[in-house]
Design a protein around this motif. Structure first.
Motif, PDB file in Angstrom:
ATOM      1  N   LEU A 189      10.128 -25.873  19.651  1.00  0.00           N
ATOM      2  CA  LEU A 189       8.874 -25.394  20.204  1.00  0.00           C
ATOM      3  C   LEU A 189       8.348 -26.322  21.294  1.00  0.00           C
ATOM      4  O   LEU A 189       7.362 -26.000  21.956  1.00  0.00           O
ATOM      5  CB  LEU A 189       7.821 -25.257  19.091  1.00  0.00           C
ATOM      6  CG  LEU A 189       8.142 -24.242  17.998  1.00  0.00           C
ATOM      7  CD1 LEU A 189       7.110 -24.307  16.889  1.00  0.00           C
ATOM      8  CD2 LEU A 189       8.223 -22.844  18.575  1.00  0.00           C
ATOM      9  N   ILE A 190       8.990 -27.467  21.452  1.00  0.00           N
ATOM     10  CA  ILE A 190       8.529 -28.442  22.437  1.00  0.00           C
ATOM     11  C   ILE A 190       9.728 -28.988  23.206  1.00  0.00           C
ATOM     12  O   ILE A 190      10.866 -28.925  22.739  1.00  0.00           O
ATOM     13  CB  ILE A 190       7.781 -29.615  21.757  1.00  0.00           C
ATOM     14  CG1 ILE A 190       8.652 -30.215  20.640  1.00  0.00           C
ATOM     15  CG2 ILE A 190       6.445 -29.184  21.226  1.00  0.00           C
ATOM     16  CD1 ILE A 190       8.154 -31.508  20.123  1.00  0.00           C
ATOM     17  N   ARG A 191       9.433 -29.532  24.369  1.00  0.00           N
ATOM     18  CA  ARG A 191      10.449 -30.159  25.208  1.00  0.00           C
ATOM     19  C   ARG A 191       9.819 -31.355  25.919  1.00  0.00           C
ATOM     20  O   ARG A 191       8.605 -31.509  25.960  1.00  0.00           O
ATOM     21  CB  ARG A 191      10.973 -29.171  26.266  1.00  0.00           C
ATOM     22  CG  ARG A 191      11.696 -27.958  25.706  1.00  0.00           C
ATOM     23  CD  ARG A 191      13.118 -28.281  25.294  1.00  0.00           C
ATOM     24  NE  ARG A 191      13.857 -27.079  24.902  1.00  0.00           N
ATOM     25  CZ  ARG A 191      15.101 -27.093  24.461  1.00  0.00           C
ATOM     26  NH1 ARG A 191      15.763 -28.218  24.367  1.00  0.00           N
ATOM     27  NH2 ARG A 191      15.706 -25.969  24.113  1.00  0.00           N
ATOM     28  N   ASP A 192      10.673 -32.161  26.524  1.00  0.00           N
ATOM     29  CA  ASP A 192      10.241 -33.235  27.422  1.00  0.00           C
ATOM     30  C   ASP A 192       9.327 -34.264  26.765  1.00  0.00           C
ATOM     31  O   ASP A 192       8.366 -34.747  27.370  1.00  0.00           O
ATOM     32  CB  ASP A 192       9.556 -32.648  28.659  1.00  0.00           C
ATOM     33  CG  ASP A 192      10.525 -31.817  29.499  1.00  0.00           C
ATOM     34  OD1 ASP A 192      11.735 -32.124  29.477  1.00  0.00           O
ATOM     35  OD2 ASP A 192      10.077 -30.867  30.162  1.00  0.00           O
ATOM     36  N   ALA A 193       9.631 -34.620  25.522  1.00  0.00           N
ATOM     37  CA  ALA A 193       8.897 -35.703  24.865  1.00  0.00           C
ATOM     38  C   ALA A 193       9.345 -37.047  25.428  1.00  0.00           C
ATOM     39  O   ALA A 193      10.474 -37.215  25.889  1.00  0.00           O
ATOM     40  CB  ALA A 193       9.140 -35.657  23.356  1.00  0.00           C
ATOM     41  N   ASP A 194       8.451 -38.029  25.379  1.00  0.00           N
ATOM     42  CA  ASP A 194       8.795 -39.382  25.808  1.00  0.00           C
ATOM     43  C   ASP A 194       9.554 -40.130  24.719  1.00  0.00           C
ATOM     44  O   ASP A 194      10.503 -40.871  24.998  1.00  0.00           O
ATOM     45  CB  ASP A 194       7.519 -40.160  26.161  1.00  0.00           C
ATOM     46  CG  ASP A 194       6.734 -39.506  27.272  1.00  0.00           C
ATOM     47  OD1 ASP A 194       7.276 -39.396  28.385  1.00  0.00           O
ATOM     48  OD2 ASP A 194       5.584 -39.090  27.012  1.00  0.00           O
ATOM     49  N   ILE A 195       9.101 -39.934  23.476  1.00  0.00           N
ATOM     50  CA  ILE A 195       9.647 -40.680  22.341  1.00  0.00           C
ATOM     51  C   ILE A 195       9.888 -39.722  21.181  1.00  0.00           C
ATOM     52  O   ILE A 195       9.045 -38.864  20.896  1.00  0.00           O
ATOM     53  CB  ILE A 195       8.656 -41.775  21.832  1.00  0.00           C
ATOM     54  CG1 ILE A 195       8.101 -42.610  22.990  1.00  0.00           C
ATOM     55  CG2 ILE A 195       9.309 -42.641  20.763  1.00  0.00           C
ATOM     56  CD1 ILE A 195       9.102 -43.492  23.669  1.00  0.00           C
ATOM     57  N   VAL A 196      11.019 -39.859  20.517  1.00  0.00           N
ATOM     58  CA  VAL A 196      11.214 -39.252  19.205  1.00  0.00           C
ATOM     59  C   VAL A 196      11.408 -40.393  18.212  1.00  0.00           C
ATOM     60  O   VAL A 196      12.214 -41.293  18.444  1.00  0.00           O
ATOM     61  CB  VAL A 196      12.435 -38.316  19.157  1.00  0.00           C
ATOM     62  CG1 VAL A 196      12.722 -37.900  17.719  1.00  0.00           C
ATOM     63  CG2 VAL A 196      12.199 -37.068  20.000  1.00  0.00           C
ATOM     64  N   VAL A 197      10.637 -40.362  17.133  1.00  0.00           N
ATOM     65  CA  VAL A 197      10.791 -41.361  16.075  1.00  0.00           C
ATOM     66  C   VAL A 197      10.896 -40.618  14.753  1.00  0.00           C
ATOM     67  O   VAL A 197      10.131 -39.688  14.490  1.00  0.00           O
ATOM     68  CB  VAL A 197       9.613 -42.363  16.066  1.00  0.00           C
ATOM     69  CG1 VAL A 197       8.277 -41.678  15.860  1.00  0.00           C
ATOM     70  CG2 VAL A 197       9.836 -43.455  15.028  1.00  0.00           C
ATOM     71  N   ALA A 198      11.873 -40.998  13.925  1.00  0.00           N
ATOM     72  CA  ALA A 198      12.082 -40.255  12.681  1.00  0.00           C
ATOM     73  C   ALA A 198      12.785 -41.113  11.641  1.00  0.00           C
ATOM     74  O   ALA A 198      13.725 -41.843  11.965  1.00  0.00           O
ATOM     75  CB  ALA A 198      12.902 -38.991  12.945  1.00  0.00           C
ATOM     76  N   ASP A 199      12.302 -41.018  10.415  1.00  0.00           N
ATOM     77  CA  ASP A 199      12.990 -41.565   9.254  1.00  0.00           C
ATOM     78  C   ASP A 199      13.748 -40.386   8.659  1.00  0.00           C
ATOM     79  O   ASP A 199      13.207 -39.595   7.904  1.00  0.00           O
ATOM     80  CB  ASP A 199      11.964 -42.137   8.273  1.00  0.00           C
ATOM     81  CG  ASP A 199      12.603 -42.826   7.079  1.00  0.00           C
ATOM     82  OD1 ASP A 199      13.847 -42.922   7.028  1.00  0.00           O
ATOM     83  OD2 ASP A 199      11.847 -43.265   6.186  1.00  0.00           O
TER      84      ASP A 199
END
Length: 336
Positions: A189-199
């Motif tokens: 549903l989204i694009r062009d994020a600066d950062i992805v952070v995930a555990d």
């Protein structure tokens, strides 16, 4: 703020949650959501006479000495984190839904500031497995406090109850975030994020047909969810965007790692892999590492030397200082 003030906030929320847990006859986590919503709104929600007048009076007393505006967003998050820990114990919540330790958020924040010494005016940070929001909100709060930039968050999760807690937490903290109830491996549903952070949750993804759309899918049988989520996260990033993933320390040692490795060499800049201390985890088997990837494009470039090592224990000040110095010496390789 003094620890006593934070403890008073937690004690008030815990008391209210316990009262609602009994009155509503629901899970402790659901009661915590209700308690947080009451505290944020400043009113006790009653429906069909539940909770009754006596319980409502006790709830008001639990909040009587607490004012939301007296606490920063990060202090509110910390109190809710403690409440989550108790909810996990009371409800017996499964390991993949445990609270991510604050030290892991701090390491992710440090890596963001390492890659972007000159911050844009606004950052978009996404967590595709947001759960209760603790990791995302910790990173957002820390980035804002450290850099003073505006931080917009996006969280995705298919667990409605965890997402409800995240929504309550976001409202209480006043953070700028959008939350989506969906499978993170469905159409983004989204694009062009600066950062992805995930555990990242560890295990097999059950929807084999959907998994086939990914290059990291297994050749046969179920695919690893964390492999697919890493690939999907790169799809969410803008060119040059940064992906920070907490993964099993054995992520490149399993029999299924060949497909992940082949995809990585073609699709991303592999910038680092930092092991977390063993004492962060109940067993060595549960140990995780921070995988640092960058999407090609913009000003991004592959580091000549991949950053490898172990994040030291925070109590070892000398080792921690040496670690910070090592990263700072390494940083010019990836900075434009």
């Amino acid at each position: 703020m003094a620890n006593e003030d934070l403890k008073r906030l937690y004690d008030g929320l815990e008391t209210a949650t316990g009262l609602l847990h009994q009155a509503l006859k629901t899970s402790y986590l659901d009661a915590a959501i209700e308690a947080g919503e009451d505290f944020t709104s400043g009113a006790i929600h009653q429906e069909d006479g539940i909770p009754n007048a006596d319980t409502a009076a006790k709830l008001k007393a639990a909040y009587a000495s607490l004012k939301r505006e007296d606490y920063s967003a990060e202090e509110l998050r910390q109190a809710l984190q403690l409440l989550l820990v108790k909810a996990i114990q009371v409800d017996g919540i499964e390991p993949n839904k445990q609270v991510t330790p604050d030290a892991m958020a701090s390491l992710a924040t440090f890596m963001v500031t390492t890659f972007y010494p000159q911050m844009p005016a606004r950052l978009q940070v996404v967590d595709p497995t947001v759960g209760t929001g603790n990791l995302l909100f910790a990173v957002m709060n820390q980035l804002h406090n450290a850099t003073k930039v505006a931080v917009h968050g996006t969280g995705i999760d298919n667990d409605e109850t965890l997402l409800a807690f995240a929504g309550m937490s976001a409202a209480m903290q006043g953070v700028d975030v959008e939350l989506f109830h969906q499978d993170a491996l469905d159409t983004p549903l989204i694009r062009d994020a600066d950062i992805v952070v995930a555990d990242l949750p560890v295990g097999f993804y059950p929807l084999d047909e959907r998994a086939k759309a990914f290059k990291t899918a297994a050749q046969s049988g179920h695919s690893y969810a964390h492999h697919l989520l890493i690939e999907q996260s790169l799809n969410l990033l803008a060119p040059g965007g940064l992906g920070l993933f907490y993964v099993p320390s054995t992520v490149f040692q399993s029999a299924e790692a060949q497909g992940l490795t082949a995809w990585l060499t073609q699709a991303a800049y592999f910038q680092g892999l930092l092991n977390l201390p063993e004492n962060f985890f109940a067993t060595k088997k549960a140990q995780k590492s921070l995988l640092v990837l960058q999407k090609p494009g913009a000003q991004a470039k592959q580091a000549a030397q991949v950053l490898l090592g172990t994040f030291p224990e925070l109590s070892d000040r000398q080792a921690f200082g040496e670690f910070i110095a090592k990263v700072k010496d390494w940083a010019p390789q990836i900075q434009a």
